[in-house]
Write a protein that holds these residues in place. Structure first.
Motif, PDB file in Angstrom:
ATOM      1  N   VAL A  35      -2.438 -47.686  21.794  1.00  0.00           N
ATOM      2  CA  VAL A  35      -1.863 -46.287  21.333  1.00  0.00           C
ATOM      3  C   VAL A  35      -1.221 -46.612  19.864  1.00  0.00           C
ATOM      4  O   VAL A  35      -1.258 -45.717  18.944  1.00  0.00           O
ATOM      5  N   GLN A 366      -1.414 -37.416  28.146  1.00  0.00           N
ATOM      6  CA  GLN A 366      -1.539 -38.729  27.613  1.00  0.00           C
ATOM      7  C   GLN A 366      -1.138 -39.856  28.638  1.00  0.00           C
ATOM      8  O   GLN A 366      -1.634 -40.963  28.769  1.00  0.00           O
ATOM      9  N   ALA A 373      -4.426 -41.084  25.810  1.00  0.00           N
ATOM     10  CA  ALA A 373      -3.315 -41.143  25.015  1.00  0.00           C
ATOM     11  C   ALA A 373      -3.706 -41.669  23.764  1.00  0.00           C
ATOM     12  O   ALA A 373      -2.857 -41.308  22.357  1.00  0.00           O
ATOM     13  N   ARG A 377      -0.714 -36.200  19.832  1.00  0.00           N
ATOM     14  CA  ARG A 377       0.125 -35.211  20.696  1.00  0.00           C
ATOM     15  C   ARG A 377      -0.469 -33.842  20.159  1.00  0.00           C
ATOM     16  O   ARG A 377      -0.510 -32.772  20.959  1.00  0.00           O
TER      17      ARG A 377
END
Length: 514
Positions: A35, A366, A373, A377
């Motif tokens: 991530v 996520q 993820a 966002r």
């Protein structure tokens, strides 16, 4: 937050990871490392240049914990609940559950008090651990169970958004003789929500800090006009098994609304410093949530009594639901053009309520599955808003039924989540935050696998099934409470999951070791 290399240097970690027990875990310990690499993507680089929060479910470091305002934490929930959707739920106590005004008030005060507790309680975890609520849930309900709750919570975020938008779209539609069609009202509210949630945590807190002010002005005006109308009625304070059933069913809906923010809680305190005063955070958030809840719910119930005494108000409520009721109070034989302006302001209040839903849905996505993820966002936020739009337009025409059923369903799964989470923290971790190995969240060894959590969840579902009372299904216990039945699904769901989890959790710790 520990770096990836630190998490791999833990004594015995390499040997333990090869242990067959860990083959049950879905998440690889390199998830967060991946991530972090993705955060360097072109999209996030561009987002950071326009001051968009690029942080997702990654833990918040001490250097990033720069938010220390208890006012921001409290007004987050003040604005989110001083909205027309809360008003609409209060009205259901009169129009759907046939309670007298004071009966509805007592239900609102008691069930809101219970529901708000867990939101305030879990908000204190954000500063201490620096983890979003769903990531934190790995430590509370276990890895597998967390994924179940993350998926359910994604659905709930969309459901909340749709219910909220429907109430406001009704109001926008009735203003100016239907010039704004339902689909257009829904689209306007979704776009406004995207505009704020796109920028993330700090923009959200800034918006919520002040957005309650115009809503409060509108609600005070409603109080004045309702009083002047002479349509308020206390109703008959009836007893009996039928009333008991309606009290429990309305109470379940109120509880579901009040406690609905529980699986979001630490998302909005996670940037507070680790040494933040937990007592101040708890009571600040509790009052910031509880006071607007009871004020707006009670006002909705009071205004709904006017449908029992005024034929025109009843007609508008029947045809346009809560939007028609507000229009009757503020516009017809009332404030006319200025009243229509206030209706538009109140309709836009839904944005404050939908912002937490559309921010948290990204974090749940996520957390649910590690490959998700890798999607930034902001993309999840925008996608969640448009899924909400696709659902709320057709559901617009069944508002009352959708709202009642949805609030109860929310209460069911959150009662299960709360029973398991409170058990883990208060019983098995003895309320000690030092037992949470949050610095090594990258490692699967830092949190429970989740066998007990899954078993507790299934036990809770069994409790809900026997205790619920909905139009589409009544459990064997729920249907026996009065003539119309009474809903005790969330109470039994909590009890069953509490018992099931605490029976299995000691065995999980003994044989799995965590």
């Amino acid at each position: 937050m520990a770096s990836s290399s630190e998490s791999h240097d833990l004594p015995g970690t390499a040997e333990k990871k090869s242990n067959s027990i860990n083959n049950f875990d879905v998440v690889d310990s390199s998830d967060f490392a991946e991530v972090r690499e993705v955060k360097l993507s072109f999209f996030n680089t561009l987002a950071s240049k326009i001051n968009v929060e690029t942080k997702g479910i990654e833990p918040i470091t001490d250097e990033e914990k720069t938010e220390n305002s208890i006012v921001n934490a409290a007004t987050m929930w003040l604005s989110a609940n001083l909205v027309i959707a809360t008003f609409a739920l209060g009205a259901l106590g009169i129009t759907v559950f046939n309670l007298a005004f004071w009966q509805a008030v007592l239900v609102i005060i008691f069930f809101s008090m219970i529901g708000a507790f867990s939101v305030a309680f879990f908000s204190t975890f954000g500063p201490k651990l620096g983890l979003r609520q769903m990531l934190l849930s790995k430590y509370l309900v276990g890895n597998y169970a967390m994924r179940i709750f993350a998926v359910i919570n994604m659905v709930a975020c969309v459901g909340w958004g749709a219910v909220n938008i429907m109430s406001s779209a009704q109001l926008l539609n009735i203003v100016n003789n239907g010039a704004c069609p339902p689909w257009a009202g829904c689209l306007i509210l979704v776009l406004c929500t995207i505009l704020v949630t796109f920028f993330g945590y700090h923009a959200i807190h800034l918006y919520e800090k002040w957005s309650w002010v115009p809503n409060a002005v509108v609600f005070i005006t409603i109080i004045v006009r309702m009083s002047m109308s002479g349509n308020f009625s206390f109703g008959d304070f009836k007893g009996g098994s039928a009333t008991a059933g309606n009290v429990l069913s309305f109470g379940g809906a109120v509880y579901g609304f009040a406690t609905g923010w529980t699986t979001y809680a630490s998302d909005y305190t996670v940037y507070q410093p680790r040494n933040a005063n937990s007592v101040r955070i708890f009571f600040g958030i509790y009052l910031g949530l509880y006071l607007p809840l009871i004020f707006t719910l009670i006002l909705g119930a009071a205004c709904a009594t006017g449908t029992l005494t005024n034929a025109r108000w009843s007609e508008l409520y029947q045809t346009k639901s809560v939007g028609g009721l507000v229009y009757a109070i503020l516009v017809e034989n009332s404030l006319h053009g200025f009243g229509q302006f206030l209706c538009v302001v109140l309709a836009l209040s839904t944005v404050a309520n939908n912002i937490p839903n559309m921010y948290t849905i990204a974090l749940c996505a996520q957390a649910a599955w590690s490959p998700l993820a890798k999607v930034p966002r902001v993309i999840w936020t925008v996608l969640g808003n448009f899924i909400t739009l696709a659902i709320c337009i057709p559901a617009y025409y069944q508002f009352e039924e959708v709202m009642d059923n949805f609030m109860n369903l929310i209460g069911y799964y959150l009662a299960i989540y709360e029973a398991i989470s409170l058990s883990e923290h208060l019983i098995h971790n003895r309320g000690d935050f030092s037992r949470y190995d949050y610095k090594n969240v990258d490692s699967k060894l830092a949190y429970p696998v989740g066998y007990a959590g899954v078993f507790g969840f299934l036990c809770g579902v069994a409790g809900v099934v026997v205790g619920m009372n909905q139009v589409w299904y009544s459990g064997p216990i729920g249907r026996k409470i009065g003539a119309p039945g009474g809903d005790i699904g969330f109470e039994l769901g909590f009890a069953f999951s509490f018992i099931g989890y605490n029976l299995v959790r000691p065995l999980e710790k003994k044989y799995v070791g965590r």
